[in-house]
Design a protein around this motif. Structure first.
Motif, PDB file in Angstrom:
ATOM      1  N   THR A   5     -23.254  69.703 -11.080  1.00  0.00           N
ATOM      2  CA  THR A   5     -22.420  68.794 -11.861  1.00  0.00           C
ATOM      3  C   THR A   5     -22.515  69.145 -13.340  1.00  0.00           C
ATOM      4  O   THR A   5     -23.497  69.706 -13.812  1.00  0.00           O
ATOM      5  N   GLU A   6     -21.471  68.779 -14.069  1.00  0.00           N
ATOM      6  CA  GLU A   6     -21.429  69.052 -15.499  1.00  0.00           C
ATOM      7  C   GLU A   6     -22.524  68.260 -16.212  1.00  0.00           C
ATOM      8  O   GLU A   6     -22.746  67.083 -15.928  1.00  0.00           O
ATOM      9  N   TYR A   7     -23.202  68.911 -17.128  1.00  0.00           N
ATOM     10  CA  TYR A   7     -24.288  68.278 -17.868  1.00  0.00           C
ATOM     11  C   TYR A   7     -23.751  67.185 -18.780  1.00  0.00           C
ATOM     12  O   TYR A   7     -22.763  67.378 -19.486  1.00  0.00           O
ATOM     13  N   GLN A   8     -24.413  66.036 -18.767  1.00  0.00           N
ATOM     14  CA  GLN A   8     -24.071  64.903 -19.626  1.00  0.00           C
ATOM     15  C   GLN A   8     -25.219  64.711 -20.611  1.00  0.00           C
ATOM     16  O   GLN A   8     -26.304  64.283 -20.216  1.00  0.00           O
ATOM     17  N   PRO A   9     -25.012  65.041 -21.898  1.00  0.00           N
ATOM     18  CA  PRO A   9     -26.091  64.896 -22.879  1.00  0.00           C
ATOM     19  C   PRO A   9     -26.626  63.464 -22.914  1.00  0.00           C
ATOM     20  O   PRO A   9     -25.901  62.512 -22.649  1.00  0.00           O
ATOM     21  N   ILE A  10     -27.912  63.345 -23.264  1.00  0.00           N
ATOM     22  CA  ILE A  10     -28.512  62.021 -23.376  1.00  0.00           C
ATOM     23  C   ILE A  10     -28.443  61.551 -24.833  1.00  0.00           C
ATOM     24  O   ILE A  10     -28.219  62.338 -25.747  1.00  0.00           O
ATOM     25  N   ASN A  11     -28.669  60.277 -25.014  1.00  0.00           N
ATOM     26  CA  ASN A  11     -28.675  59.640 -26.327  1.00  0.00           C
ATOM     27  C   ASN A  11     -29.703  60.325 -27.237  1.00  0.00           C
ATOM     28  O   ASN A  11     -30.797  60.670 -26.798  1.00  0.00           O
ATOM     29  N   CYS A  12     -29.371  60.493 -28.508  1.00  0.00           N
ATOM     30  CA  CYS A  12     -30.240  61.180 -29.479  1.00  0.00           C
ATOM     31  C   CYS A  12     -31.602  60.502 -29.624  1.00  0.00           C
ATOM     32  O   CYS A  12     -32.629  61.175 -29.747  1.00  0.00           O
ATOM     33  N   ASP A  13     -31.640  59.173 -29.620  1.00  0.00           N
ATOM     34  CA  ASP A  13     -32.914  58.463 -29.743  1.00  0.00           C
ATOM     35  C   ASP A  13     -33.820  58.753 -28.549  1.00  0.00           C
ATOM     36  O   ASP A  13     -35.034  58.926 -28.698  1.00  0.00           O
ATOM     37  N   ASP A  14     -33.234  58.806 -27.354  1.00  0.00           N
ATOM     38  CA  ASP A  14     -34.011  59.114 -26.151  1.00  0.00           C
ATOM     39  C   ASP A  14     -34.528  60.547 -26.203  1.00  0.00           C
ATOM     40  O   ASP A  14     -35.672  60.831 -25.843  1.00  0.00           O
ATOM     41  N   TYR A  15     -33.690  61.455 -26.688  1.00  0.00           N
ATOM     42  CA  TYR A  15     -34.100  62.857 -26.850  1.00  0.00           C
ATOM     43  C   TYR A  15     -35.274  62.934 -27.832  1.00  0.00           C
ATOM     44  O   TYR A  15     -36.260  63.640 -27.577  1.00  0.00           O
ATOM     45  N   ASP A  16     -35.179  62.200 -28.938  1.00  0.00           N
ATOM     46  CA  ASP A  16     -36.255  62.192 -29.929  1.00  0.00           C
ATOM     47  C   ASP A  16     -37.562  61.678 -29.330  1.00  0.00           C
ATOM     48  O   ASP A  16     -38.642  62.187 -29.634  1.00  0.00           O
ATOM     49  N   ASN A  17     -37.479  60.662 -28.470  1.00  0.00           N
ATOM     50  CA  ASN A  17     -38.684  60.144 -27.808  1.00  0.00           C
ATOM     51  C   ASN A  17     -39.292  61.188 -26.872  1.00  0.00           C
ATOM     52  O   ASN A  17     -40.517  61.308 -26.789  1.00  0.00           O
ATOM     53  N   LEU A  18     -38.449  61.947 -26.175  1.00  0.00           N
ATOM     54  CA  LEU A  18     -38.962  63.026 -25.327  1.00  0.00           C
ATOM     55  C   LEU A  18     -39.597  64.122 -26.175  1.00  0.00           C
ATOM     56  O   LEU A  18     -40.634  64.680 -25.808  1.00  0.00           O
ATOM     57  N   GLU A  19     -38.986  64.413 -27.321  1.00  0.00           N
ATOM     58  CA  GLU A  19     -39.535  65.418 -28.224  1.00  0.00           C
ATOM     59  C   GLU A  19     -40.922  64.983 -28.722  1.00  0.00           C
ATOM     60  O   GLU A  19     -41.857  65.789 -28.762  1.00  0.00           O
ATOM     61  N   LEU A  20     -41.059  63.712 -29.063  1.00  0.00           N
ATOM     62  CA  LEU A  20     -42.342  63.168 -29.485  1.00  0.00           C
ATOM     63  C   LEU A  20     -43.376  63.277 -28.361  1.00  0.00           C
ATOM     64  O   LEU A  20     -44.534  63.638 -28.593  1.00  0.00           O
ATOM     65  N   ALA A  21     -42.956  62.962 -27.146  1.00  0.00           N
ATOM     66  CA  ALA A  21     -43.854  63.065 -25.993  1.00  0.00           C
ATOM     67  C   ALA A  21     -44.341  64.502 -25.813  1.00  0.00           C
ATOM     68  O   ALA A  21     -45.512  64.734 -25.493  1.00  0.00           O
ATOM     69  N   CYS A  22     -43.459  65.477 -26.037  1.00  0.00           N
ATOM     70  CA  CYS A  22     -43.849  66.882 -25.926  1.00  0.00           C
ATOM     71  C   CYS A  22     -44.822  67.275 -27.033  1.00  0.00           C
ATOM     72  O   CYS A  22     -45.811  67.972 -26.775  1.00  0.00           O
TER      73      CYS A  22
END
Length: 88
Positions: A5-22
Motif C-alpha cells: 500500500t502507498e505510504y501515508q506519512p505520520i504527523n510531525c509531532d509523532d515523528y519527533d517523539n519517535l526521533e527522541l525515543a531513538c
C-alpha cells in the motif's frame, strides 16, 4: 494493510517523539495495525524508497517497522503516543 500500500506519512509531532525515543534508545511497547504487539529498543529512523521506518532491536535482532503501520507506542518517560496520519 498490505506492505504494497502507498505510504501515508505520520504527523510531525509523532515523528519527533519517535526521533527522541531513538536518541535515548528507549525500550518501546509498540502496537501495530494488525493488532500485534512488539517490544524493543528504538534505534534509528530511516527513509527507503519514500517510506519511513523505525529500526527496533529486540532479542539481538533489528526489525524495520513502517511508521504508517504503527498505531501507538509507549514508554514510562513519554507516556503513550497514538500515531496520527499527516494531513498533506
Amino acid at each position: 494493510m498490505s506492505i504494497d500500500t502507498e505510504y501515508q506519512p505520520i504527523n510531525c509531532d509523532d515523528y519527533d517523539n519517535l526521533e527522541l525515543a531513538c536518541q535515548h534508545r528507549l525500550h518501546l511497547h509498540i502496537q501495530l495495525i494488525d493488532d500485534k504487539l512488539f517490544e524493543g529498543k528504538a534505534k534509528e529512523l530511516i527513509l527507503r524508497k519514500k517510506v519511513e521506518y523505525l529500526l527496533v532491536e529486540s532479542d539481538g535482532e533489528t526489525r524495520e517497522l513502517r511508521l504508517d503501520h504503527i498505531i501507538s507506542f509507549s514508554h514510562p518517560e513519554i507516556g503513550t503516543i497514538v500515531i496520527e496520519r499527516s494531513s498533506l
